[in-house]
Design an enzyme around this catalytic site. Structure first.
Site, PDB file in Angstrom:
ATOM      1  N   LEU A 117      90.338  35.175  87.092  1.00 55.52           N
ATOM      2  CA  LEU A 117      90.034  33.825  87.935  1.00 55.52           C
ATOM      3  C   LEU A 117      91.284  33.531  88.689  1.00 55.52           C
ATOM      4  O   LEU A 117      92.341  33.065  87.794  1.00 55.52           O
ATOM      5  CB  LEU A 117      89.607  32.904  86.935  1.00 55.52           C
ATOM      6  CG  LEU A 117      88.978  31.594  87.507  1.00 55.52           C
ATOM      7  CD1 LEU A 117      87.803  31.854  88.158  1.00 55.52           C
ATOM      8  CD2 LEU A 117      88.598  30.557  86.456  1.00 55.52           C
ATOM      9  N   TYR A 160      76.594  34.426  68.892  1.00 60.54           N
ATOM     10  CA  TYR A 160      77.001  33.099  69.351  1.00 60.54           C
ATOM     11  C   TYR A 160      78.145  32.611  68.232  1.00 60.54           C
ATOM     12  O   TYR A 160      79.175  32.491  68.634  1.00 60.54           O
ATOM     13  CB  TYR A 160      76.086  32.144  69.526  1.00 60.54           C
ATOM     14  CG  TYR A 160      76.470  30.631  70.208  1.00 60.54           C
ATOM     15  CD1 TYR A 160      76.803  30.635  71.510  1.00 60.54           C
ATOM     16  CD2 TYR A 160      76.671  29.573  69.267  1.00 60.54           C
ATOM     17  CE1 TYR A 160      77.081  29.339  72.169  1.00 60.54           C
ATOM     18  CE2 TYR A 160      76.967  28.429  69.622  1.00 60.54           C
ATOM     19  CZ  TYR A 160      77.166  28.206  71.357  1.00 60.54           C
ATOM     20  OH  TYR A 160      77.258  27.125  71.682  1.00 60.54           O
ATOM     21  N   GLY A 218      76.701  23.322  83.833  1.00 59.15           N
ATOM     22  CA  GLY A 218      76.170  23.002  82.616  1.00 59.15           C
ATOM     23  C   GLY A 218      75.976  21.695  81.928  1.00 59.15           C
ATOM     24  O   GLY A 218      76.389  20.617  82.655  1.00 59.15           O
ATOM     25  N   ARG A 245      65.949  24.500  73.145  1.00 54.26           N
ATOM     26  CA  ARG A 245      66.513  23.879  72.079  1.00 54.26           C
ATOM     27  C   ARG A 245      65.470  22.618  71.703  1.00 54.26           C
ATOM     28  O   ARG A 245      64.686  22.387  72.438  1.00 54.26           O
ATOM     29  CB  ARG A 245      67.874  23.363  72.564  1.00 54.26           C
ATOM     30  CG  ARG A 245      68.993  24.402  72.198  1.00 54.26           C
ATOM     31  CD  ARG A 245      70.327  23.741  72.213  1.00 54.26           C
ATOM     32  NE  ARG A 245      70.570  23.844  73.810  1.00 54.26           N
ATOM     33  CZ  ARG A 245      71.998  23.419  74.229  1.00 54.26           C
ATOM     34  NH1 ARG A 245      72.736  23.211  73.517  1.00 54.26           N
ATOM     35  NH2 ARG A 245      71.931  23.564  75.691  1.00 54.26           N
ATOM     36  N   VAL A 302      77.146  19.766  78.944  1.00 57.92           N
ATOM     37  CA  VAL A 302      78.299  19.060  78.657  1.00 57.92           C
ATOM     38  C   VAL A 302      79.413  18.897  79.757  1.00 57.92           C
ATOM     39  O   VAL A 302      79.918  18.046  80.314  1.00 57.92           O
ATOM     40  CB  VAL A 302      78.586  19.313  77.447  1.00 57.92           C
ATOM     41  CG1 VAL A 302      79.964  18.589  76.931  1.00 57.92           C
ATOM     42  CG2 VAL A 302      77.796  19.386  76.163  1.00 57.92           C
ATOM     43  N   ASP A 355      81.449  27.777  87.931  1.00 56.04           N
ATOM     44  CA  ASP A 355      80.272  28.074  86.919  1.00 56.04           C
ATOM     45  C   ASP A 355      79.925  29.432  87.709  1.00 56.04           C
ATOM     46  O   ASP A 355      79.861  29.523  88.960  1.00 56.04           O
ATOM     47  CB  ASP A 355      79.159  26.768  87.284  1.00 56.04           C
ATOM     48  CG  ASP A 355      78.327  26.790  85.900  1.00 56.04           C
ATOM     49  OD1 ASP A 355      78.388  25.850  85.283  1.00 56.04           O
ATOM     50  OD2 ASP A 355      77.552  27.887  85.677  1.00 56.04           O
TER      51      ASP A 355
END
Ligand code: UDP
Length: 319
Positions: free
Chosen positions: A62, A146, A10, A187, A12, A31
């Site tokens: 994971l 979010y 992604g 964005r 950042v 990812d």
């Protein structure tokens, strides 16, 4: 030292991976490609010594072989456009995904760093926002997946710290920008830069008087690295206090890209679009010795340059 970076492909996350490799870390990037892009964002580091990549969704459990010294959680769709199309995925990544990663960090005795967001403040009634402001969030609003996801994530991090003594950190990122943003992610900076480079008008939501404070991604990553090495357990704002109106931002980007098209104005797509946002970074200054270094003009110049190359090469090619 070995770090797990979730959300490595992604925006950042990919910058953080490169920085950790520069600092001599071994890095396992993870990812699910829900919104990340392997070739464009990680192309330049795929062959670097010390880097491994695993395609996995942290919402499922994971399994990671070998030791881990740090776990960074940067995995989440983060554009308001995603808040309507990926609302369940966003809630899952901040609940099931968080839980899985915190368990992994606990098992490995690794430090844990969570990238939370200024969205925990919602449409703030206090300005600028300090970390002790508890926020103004509508739990059923269009952004709530979010906002509440990040708030739940912070609660879970603190619970793991209090119950298990896990060494945790919480960064509240304010609007961050730079290379590796998805050109179509909706964005404001990718939108305005993309339209400027096509010679099209910037589409301003509302009258453009709403404000944001934009932080260049290299500054953000520096803050994350300092935070990981600190003993600060409370959340810390990482953002640039240089507050601008959205109209002003459009004008700067058009100047940089040489776009002469006049802006057009549209209705605000979300009623809960925050009217003002600006970080108070006293805590980061005091505890991390951190403050942003890259000016808006400089950062936007670099960003416009990167988007121009992506337009020339194609959206999935490394730049
Ligand atoms: N915005 C806009 N035009 C666009 C995209 C966004 O005017 O093409 C506005 C948006 O309504 C908000 C601000 O720019 O007021 C910042 O939006 P963004 O989606 O980048 O992030 P937010 O800070 O709202 O999460």
């Amino acid at each position: 030292m070995r770090a797990l970076v979730c959300g490595a492909a992604g925006f950042v996350g990919s910058h953080l991976v490169a920085r950790l490799l520069d600092d001599g870390w071994q890095v396992l990037g993870v990812d699910s490609f829900l919104t990340g892009n392997l070739r464009r964002n990680l192309g330049p580091v795929l062959d670097r010594t010390g880097f491994e990549f695993l395609e996995a969704d942290i919402v499922r459990s994971l399994a990671v072989a070998g030791p881990l010294d740090a776990v960074f959680h940067l995995a989440s769709p983060a554009s308001p456009a995603d808040f309507s199309s990926l609302q369940l995925e966003i809630l899952r990544v901040h609940s099931h995904g968080m839980w899985n990663l915190l368990e992994l960090a606990r098992t490995k005795q690794a430090r844990f760093l969570y990238t939370s967001s200024s969205e925990v403040y919602g449409d703030p009634e206090v300005h600028p926002q300090r970390e002790d402001y508890v926020g103004h969030v509508d739990p059923i609003g269009t952004r709530s997946c979010y906002d509440e996801g990040k708030r739940f994530g912070e609660a879970l991090v603190m619970a793991y710290h209090r119950r298990h003594g896990l060494r945790t950190s919480i960064a509240r990122l304010f609007n961050t920008y730079g290379p590796h943003m998805r050109p179509d992610d909706g964005r404001v900076i990718p939108s305005f830069v993309s339209s400027a480079l096509r010679g099209e008008p910037a589409r301003i939501h509302g009258d453009g008087s709403q404000t944001r404070s934009f932080c260049y991604v290299d500054d953000t990553v520096e803050g994350l690295c300092r935070l990981l090495n600190s003993d600060l357990r409370e959340p810390v704002n990482l953002g640039n206090p240089d507050e601008r109106t959205i109209l002003e931002l459009a004008e700067i980007i058009n100047d940089l890209a040489g776009n002469e098209a006049d802006c057009v104005f549209r209705e605000l797509p979300h009623a809960d679009d925050p009217k003002r946002r600006q970080p108070d970074i006293t805590r980061a200054r005091r505890h991390l010795g951190w403050e942003p270094r890259v000016s808006l003009l400089d950062g936007l110049g670099r960003t416009v340059g990167w988007f121009r190359q992506v337009m020339d090469k194609g959206p999935d090619e490394p730049v």
